[in-house]
Design a protein around this motif. Structure first.
Motif, PDB file in Angstrom:
ATOM      1  N   VAL A 327       0.839  -1.204   0.000  1.00 12.33           N
ATOM      2  CA  VAL A 327       0.000   0.000   0.000  1.00 12.33           C
ATOM      3  C   VAL A 327       0.872   1.250   0.000  1.00 12.33           C
ATOM      4  O   VAL A 327       2.083   1.181   0.202  1.00 12.33           O
ATOM      5  CB  VAL A 327      -0.954   0.025   1.226  1.00 12.33           C
ATOM      6  CG1 VAL A 327      -1.899  -1.160   1.184  1.00 12.33           C
ATOM      7  CG2 VAL A 327      -0.177   0.049   2.527  1.00 12.33           C
ATOM      8  N   GLY A 328       0.234   2.397  -0.275  1.00 11.77           N
ATOM      9  CA  GLY A 328       0.936   3.680  -0.173  1.00 11.77           C
ATOM     10  C   GLY A 328       1.575   4.164  -1.457  1.00 11.77           C
ATOM     11  O   GLY A 328       2.320   5.140  -1.441  1.00 11.77           O
ATOM     12  N   GLY A 349      -9.719   0.315  -2.919  1.00 12.71           N
ATOM     13  CA  GLY A 349      -8.667   0.449  -1.916  1.00 12.71           C
ATOM     14  C   GLY A 349      -7.807   1.664  -2.171  1.00 12.71           C
ATOM     15  O   GLY A 349      -6.681   1.558  -2.636  1.00 12.71           O
ATOM     16  N   VAL A 350      -8.365   2.860  -1.861  1.00  8.07           N
ATOM     17  CA  VAL A 350      -7.633   4.111  -2.101  1.00  8.07           C
ATOM     18  C   VAL A 350      -7.649   4.971  -0.835  1.00  8.07           C
ATOM     19  O   VAL A 350      -8.558   4.872  -0.019  1.00  8.07           O
ATOM     20  CB  VAL A 350      -8.235   4.921  -3.279  1.00  8.07           C
ATOM     21  CG1 VAL A 350      -8.202   4.121  -4.568  1.00  8.07           C
ATOM     22  CG2 VAL A 350      -9.661   5.363  -2.971  1.00  8.07           C
ATOM     23  N   THR A 364      -2.597   4.023  -3.249  1.00  4.22           N
ATOM     24  CA  THR A 364      -3.159   2.689  -3.027  1.00  4.22           C
ATOM     25  C   THR A 364      -3.280   2.456  -1.520  1.00  4.22           C
ATOM     26  O   THR A 364      -2.444   2.912  -0.739  1.00  4.22           O
ATOM     27  CB  THR A 364      -2.277   1.595  -3.644  1.00  4.22           C
ATOM     28  OG1 THR A 364      -1.002   1.601  -3.005  1.00  4.22           O
ATOM     29  CG2 THR A 364      -2.092   1.808  -5.135  1.00  4.22           C
ATOM     30  N   ALA A 365      -4.353   1.754  -1.135  1.00  4.73           N
ATOM     31  CA  ALA A 365      -4.582   1.520   0.304  1.00  4.73           C
ATOM     32  C   ALA A 365      -5.262   0.177   0.552  1.00  4.73           C
ATOM     33  O   ALA A 365      -5.876  -0.029   1.585  1.00  4.73           O
ATOM     34  CB  ALA A 365      -5.436   2.651   0.884  1.00  4.73           C
ATOM     35  N   GLY A 366      -5.153  -0.739  -0.416  1.00  2.52           N
ATOM     36  CA  GLY A 366      -5.803  -2.039  -0.230  1.00  2.52           C
ATOM     37  C   GLY A 366      -5.411  -2.963  -1.361  1.00  2.52           C
ATOM     38  O   GLY A 366      -4.640  -2.566  -2.256  1.00  2.52           O
ATOM     39  N   GLY A 367      -5.938  -4.171  -1.353  1.00  4.62           N
ATOM     40  CA  GLY A 367      -5.582  -5.167  -2.369  1.00  4.62           C
ATOM     41  C   GLY A 367      -6.187  -4.841  -3.719  1.00  4.62           C
ATOM     42  O   GLY A 367      -5.499  -4.666  -4.720  1.00  4.62           O
ATOM     43  N   ARG A 368      -7.529  -4.768  -3.739  1.00  7.01           N
ATOM     44  CA  ARG A 368      -8.196  -4.378  -4.983  1.00  7.01           C
ATOM     45  C   ARG A 368      -8.340  -2.862  -4.935  1.00  7.01           C
ATOM     46  O   ARG A 368      -9.069  -2.315  -4.107  1.00  7.01           O
ATOM     47  CB  ARG A 368      -9.545  -5.080  -5.096  1.00  7.01           C
ATOM     48  CG  ARG A 368      -9.370  -6.589  -5.251  1.00  7.01           C
ATOM     49  CD  ARG A 368     -10.652  -7.285  -5.627  1.00  7.01           C
ATOM     50  NE  ARG A 368     -11.656  -7.241  -4.605  1.00  7.01           N
ATOM     51  CZ  ARG A 368     -12.914  -7.640  -4.762  1.00  7.01           C
ATOM     52  NH1 ARG A 368     -13.322  -8.087  -5.936  1.00  7.01           N
ATOM     53  NH2 ARG A 368     -13.772  -7.595  -3.769  1.00  7.01           N
TER      54      ARG A 368
END
Ligand code: AMP
Ligand code: GLY
Length: 418
Positions: A327-328, A349-350, A364-368
């Protein structure tokens, strides 16, 4: 009408986007890529209609709580949500209702479970009884791998409490299909069928994910197949729920396999699919809010209307998904993708990038992370548009499957599991 959507993924973005055609929409908690997101909890929001996206709040009784406060709610209470919250309970209900489904056993003790494996054919399916974010299912031809899974599920090591009971199923083969029905407690109407892609890798290899892409309509699922699903699965299930005193108002999502011996229900979900929602909802021609409000009130009076157009969605995932998503990373290209003809990007996931709380720049902050939906007059055009959108989207390690809807556009039966 003011609608409150509960959830924070791509499915909720799609719900908000399509409900927004005719309503004011707030999404709680939403995410910085979904307009109208708020951190105010649903119980403190005054809305004409509440639509609950994910399974966890349904299983936890959020619909009951909102109804008790006088709200009009689309989503089953905790009693109906057990269909997804406990696979063992769901299988027992299906058997009682005569719904076609895979043979199964349900176990809390390793010895009995391992003994059951010895009675099975050469394809083993091991499932956690409880919720495991779409990852609690193992399909394998290896007796050893199946036995290892049984032990690690039952010990609590693999999935905690969710795995302390396992459902072991006969392995089935055939194309898969998702039929989502909107229910008002008594009646049910089907939405357009979709097919999703659960494995991480092209060609359906690797671990199961929450879903890497989807398309609708499904050439293999004509009106006759949908009618069979309603007659043999959804109708009897709704009747069995009613017999148990359960007034089921929400989506009944049947995950099906089209086997050589007819349709079989693999699972029920008690909510819209993700990413199926990202293709099924944008294709609607009729008003979604009217449909969901009618179901929530126990008086479905409209049927969903679809045109002949098609939709394909491609999920952009973070590096390392599903095991350990990174993430990040800064996301680029959402505006450029949205500018492509027939393309809509749904955010999942943002998170805000640095100080950019306005949603203009996202990390990005998650898998999908995102689902890129393409729409067009046919599946080939929709698919080309979705992938044209994807070419704009980037971050380090961004991952997509490149074969979403590839079989369908060639007119073949689609994916055959496993
Ligand atoms: P579920 O969450 O129960 O739908 O399972 C996830 C995926 O595992 C399904 O989409 C299928 O690809 C596969 N699966 C589940 N049950 C079976 C079964 N009985 N036979 C073969 N594959 C299955
Ligand atoms: N796409 C599968 C699910 O929503 O469970």
């Amino acid at each position: 009408m003011k609608v409150c959507v509960v959830g924070h993924g791509g499915r909720e973005h799609a719900l908000a986007h399509v409900l927004g055609r005719s309503c004011d929409v707030v999404v709680t908690p939403g995410n910085p890529g979904i307009p109208g997101s708020t951190s105010t909890p649903a119980t403190e929001i005054d809305a004409d209609l509440y639509v609950i996206g994910p399974e966890a709040p349904l299983v936890d009784g959020l619909a009951d709580e909102l109804r008790a406060a006088g709200g009009l709610v689309f989503g089953p209470g905790a009693d109906g949500a057990r269909l997804e919250g406990s696979k063992a309970w769901m299988k027992e209900l299906l058997v009682a209702a005569g719904v076609p489904t895979a043979a199964h056993g349900s176990f809390t003790e390793a010895e009995a479970a391992l003994g059951y494996l010895d009675t099975m054919g050469d394809l083993f399916v091991i499932k956690t009884d409880g919720l495991a974010a779409g990852k609690g299912v193992l399909v394998t031809e290896s007796r050893g791998e199946a036995a290892d899974a049984v032990r690690s599920y039952l010990s609590g090591e693999a999935f905690g409490e969710a795995g302390r009971r396992v459902v072991i199923e006969e392995g089935l083969t055939g194309p898969e299909l998702s039929v989502l029905a909107v229910c008002d407690g008594h009646r049910a109407v089907p939405l357009a069928p979709a097919q999703d892609f659960k494995r991480i890798g092209n060609g359906d290899v690797g671990p199961n994910t929450g879903g890497m892409g989807a398309y609708s309509p499904v050439p293999v699922a004509g009106d006759d197949v949908v009618a069979e699903v309603m007659d043999r699965a959804v109708g009897p299930t709704l009747a069995a729920l009613r017999q148990r005193g359960i007034d089921y108002r929400g989506v009944l999502y049947a995950g099906l396999m089209l086997t050589p011996h007819g349709i079989k229900v693999l699972e029920y979900n008690v909510r819209f699919g993700d990413p199926e929602a990202q293709v099924v909802l944008p294709r609607l021609r009729s008003d979604l809010a009217e449909l969901l409000a009618g179901a929530a009130a126990g008086s479905l009076t409209t049927v969903p209307e679809y045109g002949p157009d098609a939709a394909v969605t491609v999920v952009c995932a973070a590096a390392g998904y599903p095991a350990a998503p990174r993430v990040g990373d800064p996301i680029v290209g959402i505006d450029e993708a949205n500018a492509e003809e027939g393309v809509t990007v749904f955010c999942a996931g943002v998170a805000p990038a640095g100080d950019h709380q306005d949603g203009r720049r996202l990390n990005t902050a998650g898998g999908r992370v995102l689902a890129v939906t393409g729409q067009g007059p046919d599946l080939t055009t929709a698919r080309d548009r979705a992938y044209a959108g994807v070419t704009h989207i980037d971050w380090p390690g961004r991952y997509v499957r490149t074969d979403i809807a590839a079989d369908a556009v060639q007119g073949t039966l689609g994916r055959v599991a496993p």
